[in-house]
Design a protein around this motif. Structure first.
Motif, PDB file in Angstrom:
ATOM      1  N   THR A  20     -14.201 -70.627  51.398  1.00  0.00           N
ATOM      2  CA  THR A  20     -12.853 -71.507  51.605  1.00  0.00           C
ATOM      3  C   THR A  20     -12.424 -71.657  53.176  1.00  0.00           C
ATOM      4  O   THR A  20     -12.497 -70.644  53.721  1.00  0.00           O
ATOM      5  N   PRO A  21     -11.843 -72.802  53.189  1.00  0.00           N
ATOM      6  CA  PRO A  21     -11.204 -72.881  54.686  1.00  0.00           C
ATOM      7  C   PRO A  21     -10.234 -71.776  54.894  1.00  0.00           C
ATOM      8  O   PRO A  21      -9.972 -71.393  56.189  1.00  0.00           O
ATOM      9  N   SER A  22      -9.503 -71.357  53.732  1.00  0.00           N
ATOM     10  CA  SER A  22      -8.356 -70.600  54.045  1.00  0.00           C
ATOM     11  C   SER A  22      -8.946 -69.089  54.201  1.00  0.00           C
ATOM     12  O   SER A  22      -8.359 -68.277  54.983  1.00  0.00           O
ATOM     13  N   SER A  23     -10.079 -68.865  53.517  1.00  0.00           N
ATOM     14  CA  SER A  23     -10.818 -67.571  53.860  1.00  0.00           C
ATOM     15  C   SER A  23     -11.211 -67.223  55.207  1.00  0.00           C
ATOM     16  O   SER A  23     -11.399 -66.314  55.856  1.00  0.00           O
ATOM     17  N   ILE A  24     -11.906 -68.520  55.771  1.00  0.00           N
ATOM     18  CA  ILE A  24     -12.382 -68.390  57.122  1.00  0.00           C
ATOM     19  C   ILE A  24     -11.225 -68.096  58.147  1.00  0.00           C
ATOM     20  O   ILE A  24     -11.215 -67.621  58.970  1.00  0.00           O
ATOM     21  N   GLU A  25      -9.929 -68.945  58.092  1.00  0.00           N
ATOM     22  CA  GLU A  25      -8.936 -68.758  58.525  1.00  0.00           C
ATOM     23  C   GLU A  25      -8.332 -67.226  58.649  1.00  0.00           C
ATOM     24  O   GLU A  25      -8.140 -66.747  59.763  1.00  0.00           O
ATOM     25  N   LYS A  26      -8.258 -66.728  57.454  1.00  0.00           N
ATOM     26  CA  LYS A  26      -7.874 -65.380  57.507  1.00  0.00           C
ATOM     27  C   LYS A  26      -8.953 -64.222  58.208  1.00  0.00           C
ATOM     28  O   LYS A  26      -8.355 -63.429  58.893  1.00  0.00           O
ATOM     29  N   LEU A  27     -10.209 -64.514  57.876  1.00  0.00           N
ATOM     30  CA  LEU A  27     -11.297 -63.842  58.572  1.00  0.00           C
ATOM     31  C   LEU A  27     -11.330 -64.024  60.180  1.00  0.00           C
ATOM     32  O   LEU A  27     -11.103 -63.081  60.913  1.00  0.00           O
ATOM     33  N   ASP A  28     -10.961 -65.224  60.478  1.00  0.00           N
ATOM     34  CA  ASP A  28     -10.700 -65.466  62.043  1.00  0.00           C
ATOM     35  C   ASP A  28      -9.521 -64.715  62.557  1.00  0.00           C
ATOM     36  O   ASP A  28      -9.333 -64.082  63.684  1.00  0.00           O
ATOM     37  N   ASN A  29      -8.281 -64.894  61.884  1.00  0.00           N
ATOM     38  CA  ASN A  29      -7.180 -64.166  62.401  1.00  0.00           C
ATOM     39  C   ASN A  29      -7.390 -62.655  62.183  1.00  0.00           C
ATOM     40  O   ASN A  29      -6.911 -61.896  63.187  1.00  0.00           O
ATOM     41  N   LEU A  30      -8.031 -61.874  61.318  1.00  0.00           N
ATOM     42  CA  LEU A  30      -8.446 -60.545  61.260  1.00  0.00           C
ATOM     43  C   LEU A  30      -9.107 -60.298  62.352  1.00  0.00           C
ATOM     44  O   LEU A  30      -9.162 -59.377  63.012  1.00  0.00           O
ATOM     45  N   ALA A  31     -10.155 -60.910  62.935  1.00  0.00           N
ATOM     46  CA  ALA A  31     -11.163 -60.971  63.855  1.00  0.00           C
ATOM     47  C   ALA A  31     -10.487 -60.979  65.280  1.00  0.00           C
ATOM     48  O   ALA A  31     -10.744 -59.877  66.063  1.00  0.00           O
TER      49      ALA A  31
END
Length: 67
Positions: A20-31
């Protein structure tokens, strides 16, 4: 990194995941916070699991990457 051994002593294989877009955003922030790539973050997460069943542990894994 194509056809080159990684620091983990293995070759990487391209995979495709749907998130989901929200999961991608979280993954990108963590990265970004970890100064690494999405791919390496997922690699570290998978290596952290060490064949343990995920039942009841998903929240714990998320906490290890929080803030």
């Amino acid at each position: 990194m194509r056809n080159r051994e990684t620091r983990h002593g293995e070759y990487k294989v391209r995979v495709n995941a749907t998130l989901t877009p929200s999961s991608i955003e979280k993954l990108d922030n963590l990265a970004k916070q970890s100064n690494t790539s999405r791919s390496e973050l997922v690699e570290q997460l998978a290596r952290h699991i060490k064949n343990a069943p995920l039942t009841g542990k998903v929240e714990q894994l998320g906490e290890s990457f929080a803030d």
